[in-house]
Motif scaffolding. Structure first.
Motif, PDB file in Angstrom:
ATOM      1  N   CYS A  88      -4.160  -0.537  -0.180  1.00 53.01           N
ATOM      2  CA  CYS A  88      -4.814  -1.692   0.426  1.00 53.01           C
ATOM      3  C   CYS A  88      -6.308  -1.399   0.549  1.00 53.01           C
ATOM      4  CB  CYS A  88      -4.193  -1.995   1.790  1.00 53.01           C
ATOM      5  SG  CYS A  88      -4.600  -0.795   3.064  1.00 53.01           S
ATOM      6  N   ILE A  89      -7.069  -2.426   0.878  1.00 50.40           N
ATOM      7  CA  ILE A  89      -8.531  -2.281   0.907  1.00 50.40           C
ATOM      8  C   ILE A  89      -8.955  -1.251   1.949  1.00 50.40           C
ATOM      9  CG2 ILE A  89      -8.857  -4.254   2.497  1.00 50.40           C
ATOM     10  CD1 ILE A  89     -11.176  -3.559  -0.454  1.00 50.40           C
ATOM     11  N   ASP A  90      -8.264  -1.203   3.086  1.00 51.58           N
ATOM     12  CA  ASP A  90      -8.632  -0.239   4.143  1.00 51.58           C
ATOM     13  C   ASP A  90      -8.442   1.191   3.662  1.00 51.58           C
ATOM     14  OD1 ASP A  90      -9.284  -2.288   5.818  1.00 51.58           O
ATOM     15  OD2 ASP A  90      -7.343  -2.297   6.859  1.00 51.58           O
ATOM     16  N   CYS A  91      -7.282   1.472   3.074  1.00 50.20           N
ATOM     17  CA  CYS A  91      -7.001   2.821   2.605  1.00 50.20           C
ATOM     18  C   CYS A  91      -7.893   3.188   1.427  1.00 50.20           C
ATOM     19  CB  CYS A  91      -5.538   2.951   2.201  1.00 50.20           C
ATOM     20  SG  CYS A  91      -4.425   2.851   3.609  1.00 50.20           S
ATOM     21  N   ALA A  92      -8.160   2.233   0.553  1.00 51.81           N
ATOM     22  CA  ALA A  92      -9.030   2.501  -0.593  1.00 51.81           C
ATOM     23  C   ALA A  92     -10.415   2.905  -0.097  1.00 51.81           C
ATOM     24  CB  ALA A  92      -9.122   1.282  -1.492  1.00 51.81           C
ATOM     25  N   ASN A  93     -10.891   2.209   0.943  1.00 48.01           N
ATOM     26  CA  ASN A  93     -12.200   2.561   1.506  1.00 48.01           C
ATOM     27  C   ASN A  93     -12.187   3.960   2.094  1.00 48.01           C
ATOM     28  OD1 ASN A  93     -13.508   0.222   0.818  1.00 48.01           O
ATOM     29  ND2 ASN A  93     -13.034  -0.819   2.739  1.00 48.01           N
ATOM     30  N   LEU A  94     -11.121   4.308   2.779  1.00 44.46           N
ATOM     31  CA  LEU A  94     -10.999   5.649   3.369  1.00 44.46           C
ATOM     32  C   LEU A  94     -11.014   6.717   2.279  1.00 44.46           C
ATOM     33  CD1 LEU A  94      -8.314   5.188   6.154  1.00 44.46           C
ATOM     34  CD2 LEU A  94     -10.717   5.746   6.453  1.00 44.46           C
ATOM     35  N   VAL A  95     -10.239   6.468   1.224  1.00 46.07           N
ATOM     36  CA  VAL A  95     -10.107   7.452   0.157  1.00 46.07           C
ATOM     37  C   VAL A  95     -11.414   7.623  -0.597  1.00 46.07           C
ATOM     38  CG1 VAL A  95      -9.013   7.867  -2.090  1.00 46.07           C
ATOM     39  CG2 VAL A  95      -7.630   7.162  -0.131  1.00 46.07           C
ATOM     40  N   GLU A  96     -12.137   6.498  -0.766  1.00 44.62           N
ATOM     41  CA  GLU A  96     -13.361   6.551  -1.561  1.00 44.62           C
ATOM     42  C   GLU A  96     -14.516   7.183  -0.809  1.00 44.62           C
ATOM     43  OE1 GLU A  96     -13.876   2.560  -2.948  1.00 44.62           O
ATOM     44  OE2 GLU A  96     -12.089   2.713  -4.180  1.00 44.62           O
ATOM     45  N   GLN A  97     -14.399   7.298   0.506  1.00 44.32           N
ATOM     46  CA  GLN A  97     -15.503   7.862   1.285  1.00 44.32           C
ATOM     47  C   GLN A  97     -15.597   9.381   1.140  1.00 44.32           C
ATOM     48  OE1 GLN A  97     -15.152   6.433   5.281  1.00 44.32           O
ATOM     49  NE2 GLN A  97     -15.905   4.412   4.713  1.00 44.32           N
ATOM     50  N   CYS A 140       0.837  -1.198   0.000  1.00 37.62           N
ATOM     51  CA  CYS A 140       0.000   0.000   0.000  1.00 37.62           C
ATOM     52  C   CYS A 140       0.870   1.247   0.000  1.00 37.62           C
ATOM     53  CB  CYS A 140      -0.921  -0.014   1.213  1.00 37.62           C
ATOM     54  SG  CYS A 140      -1.930   1.462   1.331  1.00 37.62           S
ATOM     55  N   LEU A 141       0.559   2.191  -0.920  1.00 37.05           N
ATOM     56  CA  LEU A 141       1.343   3.420  -1.006  1.00 37.05           C
ATOM     57  C   LEU A 141       1.047   4.347   0.164  1.00 37.05           C
ATOM     58  CD1 LEU A 141       1.147   4.390  -4.792  1.00 37.05           C
ATOM     59  CD2 LEU A 141       3.000   3.276  -3.565  1.00 37.05           C
ATOM     60  N   ARG A 142      -0.091   4.135   0.840  1.00 35.71           N
ATOM     61  CA  ARG A 142      -0.486   5.072   1.892  1.00 35.71           C
ATOM     62  C   ARG A 142       0.000   4.609   3.263  1.00 35.71           C
ATOM     63  NH1 ARG A 142      -4.770   5.727   5.205  1.00 35.71           N
ATOM     64  NH2 ARG A 142      -5.317   7.839   5.786  1.00 35.71           N
ATOM     65  N   CYS A 143      -0.236   3.333   3.597  1.00 36.97           N
ATOM     66  CA  CYS A 143       0.104   2.876   4.952  1.00 36.97           C
ATOM     67  C   CYS A 143       1.262   1.879   4.944  1.00 36.97           C
ATOM     68  CB  CYS A 143      -1.130   2.264   5.626  1.00 36.97           C
ATOM     69  SG  CYS A 143      -1.635   0.681   4.931  1.00 36.97           S
ATOM     70  N   GLY A 144       1.642   1.385   3.774  1.00 35.24           N
ATOM     71  CA  GLY A 144       2.776   0.480   3.698  1.00 35.24           C
ATOM     72  C   GLY A 144       2.455  -0.966   4.017  1.00 35.24           C
ATOM     73  N   GLU A 145       1.169  -1.248   4.296  1.00 35.67           N
ATOM     74  CA  GLU A 145       0.770  -2.627   4.563  1.00 35.67           C
ATOM     75  C   GLU A 145       0.706  -3.421   3.257  1.00 35.67           C
ATOM     76  OE1 GLU A 145      -0.070  -4.264   7.519  1.00 35.67           O
ATOM     77  OE2 GLU A 145       0.844  -2.509   8.467  1.00 35.67           O
ATOM     78  N   GLU A 146       0.817  -4.714   3.373  1.00 31.39           N
ATOM     79  CA  GLU A 146       0.707  -5.571   2.200  1.00 31.39           C
ATOM     80  C   GLU A 146      -0.730  -5.539   1.687  1.00 31.39           C
ATOM     81  OE1 GLU A 146       2.135  -9.452   2.980  1.00 31.39           O
ATOM     82  OE2 GLU A 146       2.175 -10.005   0.865  1.00 31.39           O
ATOM     83  N   ILE A 147      -0.876  -5.397   0.354  1.00 30.74           N
ATOM     84  CA  ILE A 147      -2.206  -5.402  -0.250  1.00 30.74           C
ATOM     85  C   ILE A 147      -2.653  -6.846  -0.426  1.00 30.74           C
ATOM     86  CG2 ILE A 147      -3.570  -4.752  -2.282  1.00 30.74           C
ATOM     87  CD1 ILE A 147      -1.579  -2.435  -2.717  1.00 30.74           C
ATOM     88  N   ALA A 148      -3.891  -7.141  -0.024  1.00 31.95           N
ATOM     89  CA  ALA A 148      -4.400  -8.508  -0.106  1.00 31.95           C
ATOM     90  C   ALA A 148      -4.306  -9.033  -1.533  1.00 31.95           C
ATOM     91  CB  ALA A 148      -5.851  -8.553   0.369  1.00 31.95           C
ATOM     92  N   ARG A 149      -3.833 -10.254  -1.648  1.00 34.70           N
ATOM     93  CA  ARG A 149      -3.663 -10.907  -2.954  1.00 34.70           C
ATOM     94  C   ARG A 149      -4.968 -10.887  -3.750  1.00 34.70           C
ATOM     95  NH1 ARG A 149       0.314 -12.875  -6.490  1.00 34.70           N
ATOM     96  NH2 ARG A 149      -1.156 -13.029  -8.190  1.00 34.70           N
ATOM     97  N   ARG A 150      -6.084 -11.106  -3.040  1.00 35.39           N
ATOM     98  CA  ARG A 150      -7.399 -11.145  -3.679  1.00 35.39           C
ATOM     99  C   ARG A 150      -7.706  -9.799  -4.343  1.00 35.39           C
ATOM    100  NH1 ARG A 150     -12.288 -11.318  -0.613  1.00 35.39           N
ATOM    101  NH2 ARG A 150     -10.897 -10.943   1.116  1.00 35.39           N
ATOM    102  N   ARG A 151      -7.291  -8.725  -3.663  1.00 36.04           N
ATOM    103  CA  ARG A 151      -7.531  -7.386  -4.196  1.00 36.04           C
ATOM    104  C   ARG A 151      -6.670  -7.158  -5.442  1.00 36.04           C
ATOM    105  NH1 ARG A 151      -9.446  -2.522  -3.605  1.00 36.04           N
ATOM    106  NH2 ARG A 151      -8.114  -0.701  -3.756  1.00 36.04           N
ATOM    107  N   LEU A 152      -5.434  -7.607  -5.409  1.00 40.13           N
ATOM    108  CA  LEU A 152      -4.551  -7.432  -6.559  1.00 40.13           C
ATOM    109  C   LEU A 152      -5.036  -8.254  -7.752  1.00 40.13           C
ATOM    110  CD1 LEU A 152      -1.065  -7.428  -4.845  1.00 40.13           C
ATOM    111  CD2 LEU A 152      -2.228  -5.507  -5.907  1.00 40.13           C
TER     112      LEU A 152
END
Ligand SMILES: [Zn+2]
Length: 69
Positions: free
Chosen positions: A60-69, A39-51
């Motif tokens: 990552c899914i968490d940051c994407a949700n934050l950004v999209e809100q 993840c470019l925002r938090c540095g956590e590994e992006i879930a394989r399923r998402r990739l």
């Protein structure tokens, strides 16, 4: 009038194509730098399923949700 509309629509879809190309290019650059999958925002590994569903995703899914809100 119709010609003007056609022109505007063609321009808009060209811009959309250009933007998604830039995203893919950014993802490819990430692969080259071995930063792909992090993840470019938090540095956590992006879930394989998402990739798998969106290989160009820079967040990552968490940051994407934050950004999209
Ligand atoms: Zn994140």
């Amino acid at each position: 009038m119709d010609a003007l509309q056609d022109h505007a629509m063609a321009k808009a879809s060209q811009q959309r194509r250009h933007m998604s190309l830039q995203r893919i290019e950014a993802a490819l650059q990430g692969i080259a730098k071995e930063e792909f999958g992090w993840c470019l925002r938090c540095g956590e590994e992006i879930a394989r399923r998402r990739l798998d569903s969106d290989p160009t995703s820079p967040l990552c899914i968490d940051c994407a949700n934050l950004v999209e809100q």
